[in-house]
Write a protein that holds these residues in place. Structure first.
Motif, short mmCIF file in Angstrom:
data_model
loop_
_atom_site.label_atom_id
_atom_site.label_comp_id
_atom_site.label_asym_id
_atom_site.label_seq_id
_atom_site.Cartn_x
_atom_site.Cartn_y
_atom_site.Cartn_z
N PHE A 67 -4.50 33.74 15.43
CA PHE A 67 -4.46 32.46 14.74
C PHE A 67 -3.15 31.77 15.03
O PHE A 67 -2.19 32.39 15.47
CB PHE A 67 -4.65 32.63 13.23
N LEU A 68 -3.13 30.46 14.80
CA LEU A 68 -1.93 29.65 14.98
C LEU A 68 -1.36 29.27 13.62
O LEU A 68 -2.11 28.93 12.71
CB LEU A 68 -2.26 28.35 15.72
N THR A 69 -0.06 29.32 13.50
CA THR A 69 0.65 28.77 12.35
C THR A 69 1.10 27.39 12.77
O THR A 69 1.75 27.24 13.80
CB THR A 69 1.86 29.66 12.00
N ASP A 70 0.78 26.38 11.98
CA ASP A 70 1.11 25.02 12.40
C ASP A 70 1.51 24.17 11.19
O ASP A 70 1.31 24.56 10.04
CB ASP A 70 -0.06 24.38 13.13
N GLY A 71 2.05 23.00 11.47
CA GLY A 71 2.45 22.06 10.44
C GLY A 71 3.05 20.83 11.07
O GLY A 71 3.28 20.79 12.27
N GLY A 88 1.74 22.36 5.93
CA GLY A 88 1.55 23.54 6.75
C GLY A 88 0.10 23.98 6.69
O GLY A 88 -0.56 23.82 5.66
N TRP A 89 -0.41 24.54 7.81
CA TRP A 89 -1.79 25.00 7.87
C TRP A 89 -1.92 26.10 8.92
O TRP A 89 -0.95 26.47 9.56
CB TRP A 89 -2.75 23.85 8.17
N TRP A 90 -3.11 26.61 9.08
CA TRP A 90 -3.37 27.64 10.08
C TRP A 90 -4.68 27.33 10.78
O TRP A 90 -5.52 26.62 10.24
CB TRP A 90 -3.39 29.03 9.45
N LYS A 91 -4.82 27.84 12.01
CA LYS A 91 -6.06 27.68 12.78
C LYS A 91 -6.47 29.03 13.34
O LYS A 91 -5.70 29.66 14.07
CB LYS A 91 -5.86 26.66 13.90
N ARG A 92 -7.66 29.45 12.98
CA ARG A 92 -8.20 30.71 13.49
C ARG A 92 -8.65 30.51 14.92
O ARG A 92 -9.35 29.58 15.24
CB ARG A 92 -9.39 31.17 12.62
N GLY A 127 -7.86 25.22 9.63
CA GLY A 127 -8.12 23.88 10.11
C GLY A 127 -7.05 22.84 9.94
O GLY A 127 -6.75 22.10 10.86
N GLY A 128 -6.44 22.69 8.80
CA GLY A 128 -5.53 21.58 8.56
C GLY A 128 -6.29 20.46 7.85
O GLY A 128 -7.38 20.66 7.33
#
Length: 178
Positions: A67-71, A88-92, A127-128
């Motif tokens: 998964f990605l850690t994003d923001g 902040g959000w995450w993407k599987r 998803g975000g």
């Protein structure tokens, strides 16, 4: 351990069971100097980070997957005048993970040190977007004083062991008095 995220870099994490997670933590500590989301400037990380205990590029078996850690960068709110926001959000990417607890700290640099102004925590699906992210906001005391801001984002996949990875967004200079 904090692994900063700089513009253009993508961090991919793969987590497996508790034993592999513990091994990954030991290997990561031995391989890099610890950095914390406090008053230290981020250094450039590798283009992707794997936390499966087997080194870069090796797929994990039976774990949380990738998964990605994003923001986003700290920015002025589009809905509340005079506020700044961080999200902040995450993407599987793959694997069985469904939800994650996302924590975002909105920080300001003052006298050479980073201080947390606000913290947001939310358990969300991948998803975000407004329903799938954590947010932290701060009301500016004035729009004349200029400060440097950043956010620090941590993703903890629900039901799986966690590592110490956190994303640090690029520093933004904004006219927002604290």
């Amino acid at each position: 351990m904090t692994r900063p995220h700089l513009k253009g870099d993508i961090h991919v994490r793969i987590r497996t069971g508790a034993a592999s997670a513990a091994l990954a933590g030991l290997l990561a500590v031995a391989a890099t100097a610890p950095a914390q989301a406090d008053d230290r400037e981020p250094t450039q990380p590798p283009s992707s980070t794997y936390s499966n205990g087997h080194g870069p590029g090796v797929a994990a078996g039976g774990g949380v997957g990738a998964f990605l850690t994003d923001g986003d960068k700290v920015h002025f709110s589009h809905t509340v005048r005079g506020n700044i926001n961080a999200h902040g959000w995450w993407k599987r990417i793959n694997g069985p993970a469904k939800k994650a607890k996302v924590t975002v700290w909105l920080q300001v640099k003052n006298n050479g040190h980073w201080y947390t102004l606000n913290k947001g925590v939310k358990t969300v699906y991948s998803g975000g977007g407004s329903g799938k992210r954590a947010s932290a906001a701060w009301k500016c005391t004035n729009l004349v004083a200029k400060y440097s801001f950043r956010s620090v984002i941590d993703v903890d996949i629900v039901g799986y062991p966690d590592d110490d990875h956190k994303k640090i967004t690029d520093t933004q200079s904004l006219f927002c008095g604290i």
